[in-house]
Design a protein around this motif. Sequence first.
Motif, short mmCIF file in Angstrom:
data_model
loop_
_atom_site.label_atom_id
_atom_site.label_comp_id
_atom_site.label_asym_id
_atom_site.label_seq_id
_atom_site.Cartn_x
_atom_site.Cartn_y
_atom_site.Cartn_z
N ASP A 111 -40.25 9.58 2.26
CA ASP A 111 -39.14 10.52 2.20
C ASP A 111 -38.15 10.15 3.30
OD1 ASP A 111 -40.29 12.35 0.17
OD2 ASP A 111 -41.77 12.71 1.74
N THR A 112 -36.86 10.19 2.97
CA THR A 112 -35.81 9.88 3.93
C THR A 112 -35.15 11.18 4.39
OG1 THR A 112 -35.40 7.75 2.89
CG2 THR A 112 -33.66 8.61 4.30
N TYR A 113 -34.96 11.29 5.69
CA TYR A 113 -34.42 12.53 6.27
C TYR A 113 -33.24 12.21 7.19
CZ TYR A 113 -38.78 14.76 4.80
OH TYR A 113 -39.83 15.24 4.07
N ILE A 114 -32.37 13.21 7.31
CA ILE A 114 -31.24 13.16 8.25
C ILE A 114 -31.30 14.40 9.13
CG2 ILE A 114 -28.73 13.34 8.48
CD1 ILE A 114 -28.45 11.62 5.99
N THR A 115 -31.06 14.19 10.43
CA THR A 115 -30.95 15.29 11.37
C THR A 115 -29.79 14.99 12.31
OG1 THR A 115 -32.09 16.56 13.11
CG2 THR A 115 -32.66 14.24 12.89
N THR A 116 -29.20 16.02 12.90
CA THR A 116 -28.05 15.82 13.80
C THR A 116 -28.23 16.65 15.06
OG1 THR A 116 -26.75 17.63 12.84
CG2 THR A 116 -26.52 15.45 11.82
N PRO A 127 -34.70 18.64 9.74
CA PRO A 127 -34.39 17.46 8.91
C PRO A 127 -34.16 17.85 7.45
CG PRO A 127 -36.71 17.52 9.51
CD PRO A 127 -36.05 18.58 10.31
N ARG A 128 -33.16 17.19 6.85
CA ARG A 128 -32.86 17.41 5.43
C ARG A 128 -33.13 16.12 4.66
NH1 ARG A 128 -26.97 19.94 5.01
NH2 ARG A 128 -26.55 18.62 6.84
N ARG A 129 -33.81 16.26 3.55
CA ARG A 129 -34.18 15.09 2.76
C ARG A 129 -32.98 14.60 1.95
NH1 ARG A 129 -36.17 13.12 -2.03
NH2 ARG A 129 -37.96 11.70 -1.89
N VAL A 130 -32.82 13.27 1.90
CA VAL A 130 -31.76 12.64 1.10
C VAL A 130 -32.39 11.57 0.22
CG1 VAL A 130 -29.93 13.12 2.77
CG2 VAL A 130 -31.27 11.02 2.99
N LEU A 146 -19.08 9.60 4.69
CA LEU A 146 -20.43 9.25 5.12
C LEU A 146 -21.13 8.48 4.01
CD1 LEU A 146 -22.83 9.67 7.15
CD2 LEU A 146 -23.38 11.74 5.85
N TRP A 147 -21.75 7.36 4.39
CA TRP A 147 -22.50 6.55 3.43
C TRP A 147 -23.92 6.31 3.95
CZ3 TRP A 147 -17.36 5.83 4.26
CH2 TRP A 147 -16.52 5.76 3.14
N LEU A 148 -24.85 6.27 3.03
CA LEU A 148 -26.26 5.97 3.31
C LEU A 148 -26.58 4.58 2.78
CD1 LEU A 148 -29.22 6.83 4.06
CD2 LEU A 148 -29.39 7.70 1.70
N LEU A 149 -27.04 3.70 3.66
CA LEU A 149 -27.52 2.39 3.25
C LEU A 149 -29.04 2.42 3.23
CD1 LEU A 149 -24.99 1.66 5.55
CD2 LEU A 149 -25.27 -0.44 4.22
N ILE A 165 -30.21 -4.42 -1.07
CA ILE A 165 -29.64 -3.36 -0.24
C ILE A 165 -28.71 -2.51 -1.10
CG2 ILE A 165 -28.30 -2.83 1.82
CD1 ILE A 165 -31.00 -4.25 2.33
N VAL A 166 -28.85 -1.18 -1.00
CA VAL A 166 -28.06 -0.27 -1.81
C VAL A 166 -27.25 0.67 -0.91
CG1 VAL A 166 -29.61 -0.38 -3.79
CG2 VAL A 166 -29.98 1.36 -2.03
N LEU A 167 -26.18 1.23 -1.49
CA LEU A 167 -25.25 2.09 -0.77
C LEU A 167 -24.99 3.34 -1.59
CD1 LEU A 167 -23.15 2.24 1.69
CD2 LEU A 167 -21.48 1.38 0.02
N THR A 168 -25.06 4.52 -0.93
CA THR A 168 -24.79 5.79 -1.58
C THR A 168 -23.86 6.62 -0.71
OG1 THR A 168 -27.05 5.79 -2.49
CG2 THR A 168 -25.82 7.84 -2.64
N GLU A 169 -22.74 7.07 -1.24
CA GLU A 169 -21.89 7.97 -0.46
C GLU A 169 -22.47 9.38 -0.53
OE1 GLU A 169 -17.27 9.40 0.32
OE2 GLU A 169 -17.71 8.04 -1.37
N LEU A 170 -22.51 10.04 0.64
CA LEU A 170 -23.02 11.40 0.73
C LEU A 170 -21.92 12.35 1.17
CD1 LEU A 170 -26.36 10.78 2.70
CD2 LEU A 170 -26.03 10.80 0.22
N ASP A 171 -21.99 13.58 0.72
CA ASP A 171 -21.11 14.62 1.23
C ASP A 171 -21.56 14.94 2.66
OD1 ASP A 171 -20.81 17.80 1.67
OD2 ASP A 171 -19.12 17.00 0.53
N PRO A 172 -20.66 14.85 3.64
CA PRO A 172 -21.09 15.04 5.04
C PRO A 172 -21.67 16.41 5.33
CG PRO A 172 -18.92 13.99 4.95
CD PRO A 172 -19.24 14.44 3.56
N ALA A 173 -21.28 17.43 4.54
CA ALA A 173 -21.77 18.78 4.78
C ALA A 173 -23.09 19.04 4.06
CB ALA A 173 -20.72 19.81 4.34
N SER A 174 -23.12 18.76 2.76
CA SER A 174 -24.32 19.07 1.97
C SER A 174 -25.32 17.93 1.93
CB SER A 174 -23.92 19.43 0.54
OG SER A 174 -23.41 18.29 -0.14
#
Length: 562
Positions: A111-116, A127-130, A146-149, A165-174
């Motif tokens: 699972d991939t997570y982002i925290t700030t 942490p929020r899963r992406v 914001l992009w996720l590689l 290698i893949v790239l996904t643009e994410l909404d910076p808020a959600s």
Amino acid sequence: MTSPVPDGTTVARNPVIRGFMPDPSMIHVGDWYYVANSSFEWFPTIPIHRSRDLAHWEYAGHVQGAAPGGSLAGVPDSGGIWAPSMSWDGERFWMVYAVVRSVGTPYFDLDTYITTASDSRGPWTPPRRVASHGFDPALFHEDGRLWLLNLQNDHRPGGQRFSGIVLTELDPASLAPVDETRLLLQHDRLIEGPKVCTRNGWYYLTLAEGGTGFEHGVRMARSRSLGGPYELDTLPLLTTRDDATLPLQKAGHGELVQTPHGQWVLCHLAARPLQTAAGPRCTLGRETAIQAITWDEEQWPRLQQGGWHPATEVTVATTPCAPPSPRQAEPTSLNWPWSTLREPPSSTWADTTTRPGWIRLRGRHGPESRWEQSLLAQRLTEHHATAQVTVDARPRTFTQAAGLILRYDAAAYLSLDLTWTEPDGEAQRGQQWQSAGRVVLSLVERDEHGARQAALQEIEPNNPVTLGVTITGTSARFWYATDGQRTQIGLPLDCTRLSDDHGGTLRFTGTLVGIHARDLVDASFTADFRDFRLACRPCAESIGLLTPSSSARAAAHPSPHP
């Protein structure tokens, strides 16, 4: 090749962050450089160090709460938190990372997570899963977007575990995907660890290449557009795969950072192997190093010293500053540099108040458990070291023990424990509740072939005993002391089994030294410890003892890893 040389330089000696500190991600914010490292199954999760001059580094906290639910119980050895990537959007620190729950299978089950956080010391947001395509995620910020590689994994029979290698643009808020994921780059050699930076209208993609073993390296790609297409550099930026005599090996997994002086540096991992009859062994794990970067006429980054081999000393254009003062931890503090397995320390099993000046551990599972180990350990940072601790305990059964341990993982450790055994001359048949027995020191070595009793020594019961170990390059000699009299126990043991490179399995961490206690029946047994000391000493072996004959090692040692 040219490079700016402003007034003021600092010499950084590699590795700059020593011991088990792999997969570094470096950024520069304000007056500080920050590095985040993989923590795998260990707590504290995602340790962070900082420096003002790239040469002198200090611990600066960790990402508390990175493990959802506060636990990594059940994750395999060398699983857990892989390859965090740290970034800064102008207002906040961001951390993206993967929690890997399967190792050595076609599936990573991650699972991939982002925290700030507004401060590197926290607090960090839950942490929020992406999107979780694979391990080694990274974030790229540009103009508020914001992009996720990520690495893409194809688990299917016949598929490529490292399929691009893949790239996904994410909404910076959600953090929800804004657009479809796109493939950026594929390569016939294993690539992972993508990081993006920009310079002179180019998007540069920094890639870990060849797996994290002795074939490791850094390869660059670039494009005029973030979405590609990307062209690969024809030369590696960094690797040691072609020269087994270099003191820094496994060089790879890098990230480019521009200093306030306009110079560029590469932060990367490397290892300092010891030479053995079986080949090189990296008992300290993979460590953090830096290199000075210049740019060639075709606008590709190159090592300032030329070629692609890492330097052990690097002159960087920065403002020199005094080294940070050594951390003066309280004698019974359970904070850094202590680490624990799969959970943070808890007063339910690690108590510093009941007996002032002592750490009391309540015994739980054995040293091969993936669940509840009562263990506190610190990283081994040099090939020569001594460790000792005084333990006071009253074991009444062979299921109870407490002592000093050198640990790589569940299949690789050396331990000297205070425990119980049957009376002299009585067979080992598990009848501990039927006889008084003896209090003994048990020296055990564990490798892929199982655990072996290396020595057994009866001692006087009901008295504290000091346990110690002296590590000299490839060997570890254990000893004990009562009434100030030191006595060696057993023969020197081979500590090169405690390395990434022994046993033929995927292993990614490093050797730690610590204290532990176990009670396999009812967790009622406790042991008290005081005066733990670990002294690591730089020596000739600390920069490697490799000779040309070591090139006979397995030339292809690519191991899928962060």
